[in-house]
Design a protein around this motif. Structure first.
Motif, PDB file in Angstrom:
ATOM      1  N   ARG A 179       0.842  -1.196   0.000  1.00 37.00           N
ATOM      2  CA  ARG A 179       0.000   0.000   0.000  1.00 37.00           C
ATOM      3  C   ARG A 179       0.883   1.254   0.000  1.00 37.00           C
ATOM      4  O   ARG A 179       0.608   2.223  -0.717  1.00 37.00           O
ATOM      5  CB  ARG A 179      -0.888  -0.024   1.253  1.00 37.00           C
ATOM      6  CG  ARG A 179      -1.945   1.063   1.253  1.00 37.00           C
ATOM      7  CD  ARG A 179      -2.757   1.017   2.516  1.00 37.00           C
ATOM      8  NE  ARG A 179      -1.896   1.153   3.686  1.00 37.00           N
ATOM      9  CZ  ARG A 179      -2.313   1.036   4.944  1.00 37.00           C
ATOM     10  NH1 ARG A 179      -3.570   0.746   5.197  1.00 37.00           N
ATOM     11  NH2 ARG A 179      -1.476   1.164   5.951  1.00 37.00           N
ATOM     12  N   ARG A 238       2.143   1.920  -3.421  1.00 34.69           N
ATOM     13  CA  ARG A 238       1.122   2.552  -4.269  1.00 34.69           C
ATOM     14  C   ARG A 238       0.928   4.010  -3.867  1.00 34.69           C
ATOM     15  O   ARG A 238       0.745   4.882  -4.713  1.00 34.69           O
ATOM     16  CB  ARG A 238      -0.191   1.782  -4.163  1.00 34.69           C
ATOM     17  CG  ARG A 238      -0.095   0.375  -4.750  1.00 34.69           C
ATOM     18  CD  ARG A 238      -1.382  -0.395  -4.602  1.00 34.69           C
ATOM     19  NE  ARG A 238      -2.495   0.270  -5.253  1.00 34.69           N
ATOM     20  CZ  ARG A 238      -3.715   0.347  -4.751  1.00 34.69           C
ATOM     21  NH1 ARG A 238      -3.990  -0.234  -3.597  1.00 34.69           N
ATOM     22  NH2 ARG A 238      -4.659   0.958  -5.394  1.00 34.69           N
ATOM     23  N   ALA A 239       0.989   4.264  -2.551  1.00 31.83           N
ATOM     24  CA  ALA A 239       0.789   5.631  -2.079  1.00 31.83           C
ATOM     25  C   ALA A 239       1.904   6.562  -2.544  1.00 31.83           C
ATOM     26  O   ALA A 239       1.727   7.770  -2.591  1.00 31.83           O
ATOM     27  CB  ALA A 239       0.704   5.639  -0.550  1.00 31.83           C
ATOM     28  N   GLY A 270       2.951   6.606  -5.482  1.00 31.63           N
ATOM     29  CA  GLY A 270       2.663   6.967  -6.864  1.00 31.63           C
ATOM     30  C   GLY A 270       3.416   6.087  -7.855  1.00 31.63           C
ATOM     31  O   GLY A 270       3.540   6.455  -9.026  1.00 31.63           O
ATOM     32  N   LEU A 271       3.901   4.934  -7.405  1.00 37.84           N
ATOM     33  CA  LEU A 271       4.602   4.027  -8.322  1.00 37.84           C
ATOM     34  C   LEU A 271       3.616   3.419  -9.319  1.00 37.84           C
ATOM     35  O   LEU A 271       2.420   3.313  -9.046  1.00 37.84           O
ATOM     36  CB  LEU A 271       5.260   2.897  -7.537  1.00 37.84           C
ATOM     37  CG  LEU A 271       6.415   3.286  -6.616  1.00 37.84           C
ATOM     38  CD1 LEU A 271       6.885   2.075  -5.835  1.00 37.84           C
ATOM     39  CD2 LEU A 271       7.572   3.852  -7.427  1.00 37.84           C
ATOM     40  N   THR A 272       4.150   3.005 -10.475  1.00 39.23           N
ATOM     41  CA  THR A 272       3.292   2.349 -11.459  1.00 39.23           C
ATOM     42  C   THR A 272       2.912   0.959 -10.936  1.00 39.23           C
ATOM     43  O   THR A 272       3.642   0.371 -10.139  1.00 39.23           O
ATOM     44  CB  THR A 272       4.034   2.160 -12.785  1.00 39.23           C
ATOM     45  OG1 THR A 272       5.190   1.357 -12.526  1.00 39.23           O
ATOM     46  CG2 THR A 272       4.466   3.480 -13.386  1.00 39.23           C
ATOM     47  N   PRO A 273       1.773   0.424 -11.398  1.00 36.92           N
ATOM     48  CA  PRO A 273       1.364  -0.907 -10.936  1.00 36.92           C
ATOM     49  C   PRO A 273       2.470  -1.945 -11.183  1.00 36.92           C
ATOM     50  O   PRO A 273       2.688  -2.844 -10.378  1.00 36.92           O
ATOM     51  CB  PRO A 273       0.142  -1.218 -11.805  1.00 36.92           C
ATOM     52  CG  PRO A 273      -0.380   0.098 -12.242  1.00 36.92           C
ATOM     53  CD  PRO A 273       0.786   1.027 -12.305  1.00 36.92           C
ATOM     54  N   LYS A 304       8.601  -5.003  -8.248  1.00 36.81           N
ATOM     55  CA  LYS A 304       9.687  -4.602  -7.362  1.00 36.81           C
ATOM     56  C   LYS A 304       9.308  -4.787  -5.889  1.00 36.81           C
ATOM     57  O   LYS A 304      10.150  -5.130  -5.069  1.00 36.81           O
ATOM     58  CB  LYS A 304      10.037  -3.139  -7.623  1.00 36.81           C
ATOM     59  CG  LYS A 304      11.422  -2.804  -7.142  1.00 36.81           C
ATOM     60  CD  LYS A 304      11.780  -1.375  -7.439  1.00 36.81           C
ATOM     61  CE  LYS A 304      12.858  -0.959  -6.456  1.00 36.81           C
ATOM     62  NZ  LYS A 304      13.074   0.474  -6.440  1.00 36.81           N
ATOM     63  N   HIS A 305       8.060  -4.538  -5.570  1.00 40.04           N
ATOM     64  CA  HIS A 305       7.696  -4.616  -4.160  1.00 40.04           C
ATOM     65  C   HIS A 305       7.052  -5.947  -3.779  1.00 40.04           C
ATOM     66  O   HIS A 305       7.488  -6.589  -2.842  1.00 40.04           O
ATOM     67  CB  HIS A 305       6.808  -3.430  -3.776  1.00 40.04           C
ATOM     68  CG  HIS A 305       7.585  -2.147  -3.738  1.00 40.04           C
ATOM     69  ND1 HIS A 305       7.970  -1.544  -2.571  1.00 40.04           N
ATOM     70  CD2 HIS A 305       8.094  -1.388  -4.728  1.00 40.04           C
ATOM     71  CE1 HIS A 305       8.680  -0.453  -2.841  1.00 40.04           C
ATOM     72  NE2 HIS A 305       8.753  -0.327  -4.143  1.00 40.04           N
ATOM     73  N   ALA A 306       6.013  -6.351  -4.516  1.00 40.93           N
ATOM     74  CA  ALA A 306       5.299  -7.560  -4.096  1.00 40.93           C
ATOM     75  C   ALA A 306       6.079  -8.835  -4.449  1.00 40.93           C
ATOM     76  O   ALA A 306       6.330  -9.667  -3.590  1.00 40.93           O
ATOM     77  CB  ALA A 306       3.916  -7.586  -4.715  1.00 40.93           C
TER      78      ALA A 306
END
Lengths: 347, 330
Positions: free
Chosen positions: B230, B233-234, B236-239, B245-247
């Motif tokens: 979250r 996303r907050a 402002g990264l692209t999906p 990169k994160h999930a």
């Protein structure tokens, strides 16, 4: 509290989620505004809709799952109508968020510096080196000693307070005009809480940003907010300046919140008074005023309104103070003075 | 790090010792009668069996036989008596009761086959399974997700000996559109190796991909609901950046775990796969050795399989430290 050009204006926001058990009305017609340099505190129990409201302002709800109506005007643009791509430009740059638990909100596998650099680079076309310089500058600004060294450490190598400082540094790296802080001090020690709040106020003065402080802690509100919005069951039940809402509250739910907070000036032997019952189910709200089953003063039966009609949020005599309650204003003022005020209120 | 590796190696050696003792003891605790197997059905009398037992020391106390086996690994030994004696240089795992060939040579022949099957199918299964799992987690409830769940269920219910035989029968023998499974060393004929291995790879790879798909989906779903996703996303990264990169980065350690453990298990011989496709690997060797009461080969294949499992456990643990900065090897 409405101003001519508030930076954020939320108008009649409704957020609903369809679930297998029914439609969850998480936010049901909430309006408020915040201008730059000011702080709005949103208070309520879990499930009152405060976090859902904040995530809506960030545009973080999955649009397929959440039905949102109303308007959220950020600097005049309604972000509910913005396409995802435009919304990403708002997120993190114009509006940024500080989350409750920095340990789970920071990625465990990346260094603090990397995460701040990433936040900066999304919105700035500059070299990594420049972003890193900016990240270290921000870490220094929020009071992290040896920022260049700490930037290369991972979140688990930071203490709770330092992590929240790092989180704040990350949120502020793009100089946002609006900061939404969702229970930013709840996961921290009391002594650290005060430091973090001071830091936020300092930064607000420096950058002239608007802050929305979401909390269930009235102490935090009285310390840093200018205005308060009290939410219950997805609706606003009382709103006004901190001064008027905290000193002359008129909604029985606000009374309940205040009575359940220990007071420095009160009698040490005095018991805290919890609000009886549980927050309502947002799928199946009580009819009429959502608070009526827990309200000591509810006027029920014989066609009396509390379980029949939803009370409107109406301005009271005091300027800028509105309450959604069927009790006559005179009676509210008297009841508060006789029953509640003497028990000592957290200020 | 060094201390950790030394400690883990010591534990590994002890584990392998325990496994060797257990295997040895289990072999004799059963109804194994290697001498009778060796002497064959015809022209076998009690005297001949007696002679075999004596020459191989099969009637000696188990601990003596075990001692001879173990010392052979370090010093080499001579097996049999007199003119029939076979020299088996260190590290000697004994000689096959059937062919009198040193076990190590037999293993060396089988290992490339098993390794080929293991690596090829592991690559297919991880690529196919993980991408399917991730895609279905991202499009939860969509058609791809439904397909992926169905695929995982089917894959988990199907057995390799059923699907393998079916595919061979239809694709290889009836339609004649796929090459017959066989092993040629890749150094001799690389294309032949590819085409000969392709059917076992696809069969085993697709079936194990089902496990990965189910696992990766569950893991991704859990991680997508984490706070740090979250936060990403907050920012402002692209999906794409959020998901990969994160999930995905966060779900890597559990994917690496199953990958390592699966590969470790397969390298020691995929018994059913090799039998189904008639590939002369370690797994098929082990199955045959058990039927033949061929103790030295049973010992060698069991130890080899155990060695790979232990080795890959250590590798997976070490990988954690690489992937997750919170993990310290100590």
């Amino acid at each position: 509290m409405a101003d001519q050009n508030p930076y954020l204006q939320v108008k009649d926001l409704r957020v609903q989620f369809k679930t297998e058990d029914g439609v969850v009305k998480a936010v049901d017609g909430v309006s408020f505004a915040v201008e730059r340099g000011k702080t709005l505190g949103i208070v309520g129990e879990s499930g009152s809709g405060k976090s859902v409201t904040s995530l809506s302002i960030m545009g973080l709800h999955n649009r397929k799952r959440a039905a949102m109506t109303g308007e959220i005007l950020v600097d005049g643009r309604n972000i509910l109508n913005l396409p995802e791509e435009k919304l990403r430009e708002v997120r993190g740059q114009q509006v940024s968020m500080i989350f409750q638990d920095p340990l789970s909100a920071l990625h465990p596998f990346y260094t603090i510096g990397h995460q701040i650099v990433e936040a900066h680079q999304v919105h700035h076309k500059v070299s990594k080196k420049e972003s890193r310089k900016r990240a270290i500058e921000m870490l220094d600004r929020v009071g992290i000693p040896q920022p260049a060294k700490r930037a290369d450490q991972y979140p688990h190598e930071f203490s709770g307070g330092m992590r929240q400082r790092a989180m704040i540094a990350m949120s502020l790296v793009n100089n946002p005009n609006l900061i939404i802080a969702d229970e930013p001090t709840t996961a921290l020690d009391v002594t650290v809480q005060a430091q973090i709040l001071d830091l936020l106020l300092d930064l607000q003065r420096e950058f002239n940003s608007a802050i929305i402080m979401i909390t269930h802690d009235l102490g935090v509100i009285s310390q840093i907010a200018d205005d308060v919005l009290v939410m219950y069951g997805g609706r606003a039940v009382e709103t006004g300046t901190v001064e008027s809402v905290m000193r002359r509250p008129q909604h029985p739910y606000t009374w309940g919140l205040l009575s359940s907070v220990p007071s420095l000036h009160g009698d040490a032997n005095e018991d805290l008074v919890p609000i009886k019952g549980n927050p309502p189910s947002l799928i199946n709200l009580p009819s009429g005023c959502a608070f009526n089953p827990r309200c000591r003063y509810a006027m029920l039966g014989d066609g009396r309104p509390c379980d029949l009609e939803i009370p409107q949020l109406l301005q009271v005599q005091e300027r800028g103070h509105s309450v959604a309650c069927h009790l006559p204003e005179q009676e509210r003022v008297q009841t508060y003075q006789q029953d509640i005020a003497h028990s000592g209120v957290a200020q | 790090m060094l201390r950790y590796l030394i400690k883990r190696s010591l534990i590994a050696v002890i584990t392998l010792l325990m496994i060797s003792i257990t295997t040895f003891w289990l072999f004799f605790a059963g109804s194994a009668n290697p001498a009778a197997q060796m002497c064959g059905a015809k022209a076998c009398d009690a005297a001949k069996i007696e002679r075999i037992n004596k020459s191989l020391g099969l009637k000696d106390p188990i601990h003596e036989q075990y001692g001879r086996f173990m010392s052979g690994i370090f010093t080499g030994r001579e097996i049999g008596e007199g003119a029939d004696a076979i020299k088996c240089p260190a590290p000697c795992l004994g000689v096959s009761f059937r062919t009198s060939e040193p076990v190590l040579d037999i293993i060396e022949r089988g290992l490339p086959v098993s390794a080929s099957i293991a690596v090829g199918s592991a690559v297919i299964s991880v690529l196919l399974g993980v991408s399917l799992g991730i895609a279905s987690a991202l499009k939860r409830g969509g058609w791809l997700d439904k397909f992926s769940i169905g695929f995982a269920l089917t894959g988990a219910s199907l057995q390799i000996f059923f699907l393998g035989l079916l595919l061979q029968m239809v694709l290889v023998y009836q339609l004649k559109i796929w090459d017959r499974p066989r092993y040629v060393p890749p150094s001799e004929d690389f294309l032949g190796w590819l085409s000969g291995m392709s059917l076992p790879w696809v069969t085993l790879g697709v079936l194990s991909a089902a496990t990965y798909a189910r696992f990766a989906r569950a893991e991704m779903l859990e991680i997508l609901s984490e706070d740090f996703v979250r936060t990403a996303r907050a920012k402002g990264l692209t999906p794409r950046a959020v998901n990969i990169k994160h999930a995905l980065r966060a779900s890597l350690s559990s994917i690496v775990t199953i990958f390592g453990l699966q590969l470790g298990g397969l390298l020691g011989g995929a018994a059913i796969t090799e039998t189904t496709f008639d590939m002369p690997g370690i797994g098929k060797l082990a199955v045959k050795a058990v039927g033949d009461d061929n103790l030295p080969i049973v010992m060698a294949t069991v130890l080899l399989a155990a060695f790979f499992v232990v080795l890959f456990n250590v590798i997976v643990d070490a990988m954690y430290a690489v992937i997750d900065p919170r993990v310290k090897l100590s």
